[in-house]
Write an enzyme that holds these catalytic residues in place. Structure first.
Site, PDB file in Angstrom:
ATOM      1  N   LYS A   1       9.680   8.822  14.432  1.00 13.42           N
ATOM      2  CA  LYS A   1      10.248   9.198  13.141  1.00 13.42           C
ATOM      3  C   LYS A   1      11.536   9.995  13.313  1.00 13.42           C
ATOM      4  O   LYS A   1      12.414   9.970  12.456  1.00 13.42           O
ATOM      5  CB  LYS A   1       9.203   9.957  12.311  1.00 13.42           C
TER       6      LYS A   1
ATOM      7  N   THR B   1      -2.366   8.095   1.135  1.00 13.67           N
ATOM      8  CA  THR B   1      -2.187   6.631   1.123  1.00 13.67           C
ATOM      9  C   THR B   1      -3.259   6.065   2.057  1.00 13.67           C
ATOM     10  O   THR B   1      -4.168   6.784   2.464  1.00 13.67           O
ATOM     11  CB  THR B   1      -0.787   6.261   1.672  1.00 13.67           C
TER      12      THR B   1
ATOM     13  N   SER C   1       0.845  -1.194   0.000  1.00 16.84           N
ATOM     14  CA  SER C   1       0.000   0.000   0.000  1.00 16.84           C
ATOM     15  C   SER C   1       0.881   1.244   0.000  1.00 16.84           C
ATOM     16  O   SER C   1       2.047   1.190   0.428  1.00 16.84           O
ATOM     17  CB  SER C   1      -0.880  -0.022   1.267  1.00 16.84           C
TER      18      SER C   1
ATOM     19  N   ASP D   1       4.449 -10.067  10.399  1.00 18.45           N
ATOM     20  CA  ASP D   1       4.019  -8.942  11.236  1.00 18.45           C
ATOM     21  C   ASP D   1       5.252  -8.438  11.975  1.00 18.45           C
ATOM     22  O   ASP D   1       5.794  -9.125  12.852  1.00 18.45           O
ATOM     23  CB  ASP D   1       2.939  -9.414  12.226  1.00 18.45           C
TER      24      ASP D   1
ATOM     25  N   ILE E   1       3.259   4.322  -0.035  1.00 17.65           N
ATOM     26  CA  ILE E   1       4.642   4.625  -0.449  1.00 17.65           C
ATOM     27  C   ILE E   1       5.412   3.343  -0.781  1.00 17.65           C
ATOM     28  O   ILE E   1       6.124   3.267  -1.784  1.00 17.65           O
ATOM     29  CB  ILE E   1       5.368   5.434   0.663  1.00 17.65           C
TER      30      ILE E   1
ATOM     31  N   TYR F   1       4.469   9.491  17.615  1.00 20.84           N
ATOM     32  CA  TYR F   1       4.873   9.243  16.222  1.00 20.84           C
ATOM     33  C   TYR F   1       6.035  10.164  15.827  1.00 20.84           C
ATOM     34  O   TYR F   1       6.978   9.744  15.150  1.00 20.84           O
ATOM     35  CB  TYR F   1       3.663   9.460  15.311  1.00 20.84           C
TER      36      TYR F   1
HETATM   37  N1  NAP Z   1       1.195   8.904   4.228  1.00 25.17           N
HETATM   38  C1  NAP Z   1       1.865   9.904   4.762  1.00 25.17           C
HETATM   39  O1  NAP Z   1       1.393  11.066   4.775  1.00 25.17           O
HETATM   40  C2  NAP Z   1       3.250   9.667   5.347  1.00 25.17           C
HETATM   41  C3  NAP Z   1       4.061  10.780   5.568  1.00 25.17           C
HETATM   42  C4  NAP Z   1       5.332  10.587   6.089  1.00 25.17           C
HETATM   43  C5  NAP Z   1       5.789   9.323   6.383  1.00 25.17           C
HETATM   44  N2  NAP Z   1       4.969   8.254   6.179  1.00 25.17           N
HETATM   45  C6  NAP Z   1       5.517   6.926   6.491  1.00 25.17           C
HETATM   46  O2  NAP Z   1       5.536   6.175   5.289  1.00 25.17           O
HETATM   47  C7  NAP Z   1       5.503   4.781   5.585  1.00 25.17           C
HETATM   48  C8  NAP Z   1       4.453   4.115   4.716  1.00 25.17           C
HETATM   49  O3  NAP Z   1       3.184   4.648   5.042  1.00 25.17           O
HETATM   50  P1  NAP Z   1       2.007   4.779   3.983  1.00 25.17           P
HETATM   51  O4  NAP Z   1       1.551   6.184   4.058  1.00 25.17           O
HETATM   52  O5  NAP Z   1       2.406   4.225   2.673  1.00 25.17           O
HETATM   53  O6  NAP Z   1       0.913   3.875   4.731  1.00 25.17           O
HETATM   54  P2  NAP Z   1      -0.108   2.740   4.226  1.00 25.17           P
HETATM   55  O7  NAP Z   1      -0.658   3.053   2.881  1.00 25.17           O
HETATM   56  O8  NAP Z   1      -1.070   2.573   5.370  1.00 25.17           O
HETATM   57  O9  NAP Z   1       0.816   1.431   4.101  1.00 25.17           O
HETATM   58  C9  NAP Z   1       1.366   0.805   5.240  1.00 25.17           C
HETATM   59  C10 NAP Z   1       2.018  -0.517   4.818  1.00 25.17           C
HETATM   60  O10 NAP Z   1       2.661  -1.068   5.991  1.00 25.17           O
HETATM   61  C11 NAP Z   1       2.191  -2.417   6.206  1.00 25.17           C
HETATM   62  N3  NAP Z   1       2.223  -2.662   7.643  1.00 25.17           N
HETATM   63  C12 NAP Z   1       1.561  -1.994   8.631  1.00 25.17           C
HETATM   64  N4  NAP Z   1       1.792  -2.560   9.826  1.00 25.17           N
HETATM   65  C13 NAP Z   1       2.639  -3.593   9.608  1.00 25.17           C
HETATM   66  C14 NAP Z   1       3.228  -4.579  10.453  1.00 25.17           C
HETATM   67  N5  NAP Z   1       2.956  -4.640  11.766  1.00 25.17           N
HETATM   68  N6  NAP Z   1       4.056  -5.501   9.890  1.00 25.17           N
HETATM   69  C15 NAP Z   1       4.308  -5.489   8.571  1.00 25.17           C
HETATM   70  N7  NAP Z   1       3.768  -4.590   7.719  1.00 25.17           N
HETATM   71  C16 NAP Z   1       2.935  -3.660   8.238  1.00 25.17           C
HETATM   72  C17 NAP Z   1       0.791  -2.450   5.575  1.00 25.17           C
HETATM   73  O11 NAP Z   1       0.366  -3.752   5.165  1.00 25.17           O
HETATM   74  P3  NAP Z   1      -0.434  -4.771   6.143  1.00 25.17           P
HETATM   75  O12 NAP Z   1      -1.526  -3.961   6.790  1.00 25.17           O
HETATM   76  O13 NAP Z   1      -0.912  -5.886   5.279  1.00 25.17           O
HETATM   77  O14 NAP Z   1       0.574  -5.257   7.132  1.00 25.17           O
HETATM   78  C18 NAP Z   1       1.016  -1.565   4.348  1.00 25.17           C
HETATM   79  O15 NAP Z   1       1.613  -2.329   3.308  1.00 25.17           O
HETATM   80  C19 NAP Z   1       5.222   4.677   7.092  1.00 25.17           C
HETATM   81  O16 NAP Z   1       6.435   4.405   7.781  1.00 25.17           O
HETATM   82  C20 NAP Z   1       4.710   6.062   7.456  1.00 25.17           C
HETATM   83  O17 NAP Z   1       4.966   6.366   8.804  1.00 25.17           O
HETATM   84  C21 NAP Z   1       3.724   8.386   5.654  1.00 25.17           C
END
Ligand code: NAP
Length: 256
Positions: A152, A183, A11, A59, A13, A148
């Site tokens: 980070k 996302t 999902s 996990d 990024i 959080y």
């Molecule tokens: N979106 C933003 O605005 C933003 C901004 C800055 C930084 N970030 C960072 O970017 C990274 C990716 O976030 P995203 O926005 O792409 O979120 P997302 O769309 O919710 O994707 C999260 C991914 O992590 C996996 N995941 C969650 N918990 C897990 C666990 N316990 N073990 C293994 N996999 C796990 C999920 O798959 P499953 O649920 O199947 O495990 C999913 O593939 C994160 O570190 C987030 O903190 C996001």
């Protein structure tokens, strides 16, 4: 072409990074919890790009999940040349009154797993004299929004320290510090995104492309988009009392 192992690759990024890396011809190892989503993502990626795609359901909040990923990182067949520590989630709660179990899961996924996987990857890569680690931090590292921000901040600081430890080894470490990206992240955390300005959002494609460019250059810190580069510079010099007032616990409380 080397193998890239990406956590949280089903999902947002992580998924976009998987697409861009598979399109560039890399073998991909997708890591996440949901097996069905992993299989669907893998067959779609393979069908479109022709790249080999492995799936690893794990996990990262659990000891056995982290162990399974470390075993894949230590495997000599199709060695992992790029590790992406991307899996993460928003806690969607304040510290006071929030669930302690969720706080601990956040530490396990966004700190403990990042440390353990980076260590295993660096120890496998250094003897080969090449490799790269990309750790996903956040612009939140420079703010004061819930624990959080602290997680980070740890990711960014740890990445800089490891990059400096590995200087000259042929292994690079990059911390990616994105701003707001649409996302599954905010919905999963129950965060109300209407409190954030529309101008704050950046495209996931741009975030992934800039991150991979930074990895290729061996750049240690990467903040995608000019807007967020300017914000980062401003946050660096702003009085912390001002940062806490504008991007602190009070604003965070309105979003959860
Ligand atoms: N979106 C933003 O605005 C933003 C901004 C800055 C930084 N970030 C960072 O970017 C990274 C990716 O976030 P995203 O926005 O792409 O979120 P997302 O769309 O919710 O994707 C999260 C991914 O992590 C996996 N995941 C969650 N918990 C897990 C666990 N316990 N073990 C293994 N996999 C796990 C999920 O798959 P499953 O649920 O199947 O495990 C999913 O593939 C994160 O570190 C987030 O903190 C996001």
């Amino acid at each position: 072409m080397g193998t890239a192992l990406i956590t949280g690759a089903t999902s947002g990024i992580g998924l976009e990074l998987a697409w861009q890396l598979a399109t560039a011809g890399h073998r991909i190892v997708l890591v996440a919890r949901d097996e069905e989503r992993l299989e669907t993502t893998a067959s779609h990626l393979h069908a479109v790009t022709g790249s080999e795609v492995e799936v690893l359901a794990a996990d990262l909040a659990l000891v056995k999940g982290r162990k399974a990923v470390i075993e894949r990182i230590e495997q000599e067949e199709h060695p992992v040349g790029l590790l992406v520590n991307n899996a993460g989630f928003g806690l969607g709660q304040q510290v006071v009154g929030g669930s302690m179990r969720r706080e601990e899961q956040a530490i396990d996924v966004m700190i403990r797993a990042v440390l353990m996987l980076s260590k295993a990857a660096a120890e496998a890569m250094v003897p080969r004299g090449r490799g790269a680690i990309l750790n996903v931090s956040s612009i939140a590292a420079q703010t004061a929004m819930g624990s959080y921000s602290a997680h980070k901040s740890w990711v960014r600081s740890f990445s800089e320290a490891l990059a400096s430890e590995l200087a000259g080894s042929g292994v690079t470490v990059t911390a990616l510090c994105p701003g707001l990206v649409r996302t599954g992240f905010h919905d999963a955390a129950g965060i109300d995104t209407s409190v954030w300005p529309a101008v704050g959002w950046i495209d996931v494609e741009k975030v992934a492309a800039e991150a991979l460019r930074a990895v290729r250059r061996g750049q240690v810190l990467c903040t995608p988009s000019l807007r967020y580069k300017a914000l980062t510079a401003a946050l660096r010099v702003a009085p912390r009392a001002l940062v806490r007032a504008v991007a602190g616990a009070e604003r965070y409380a309105r979003s959860v």
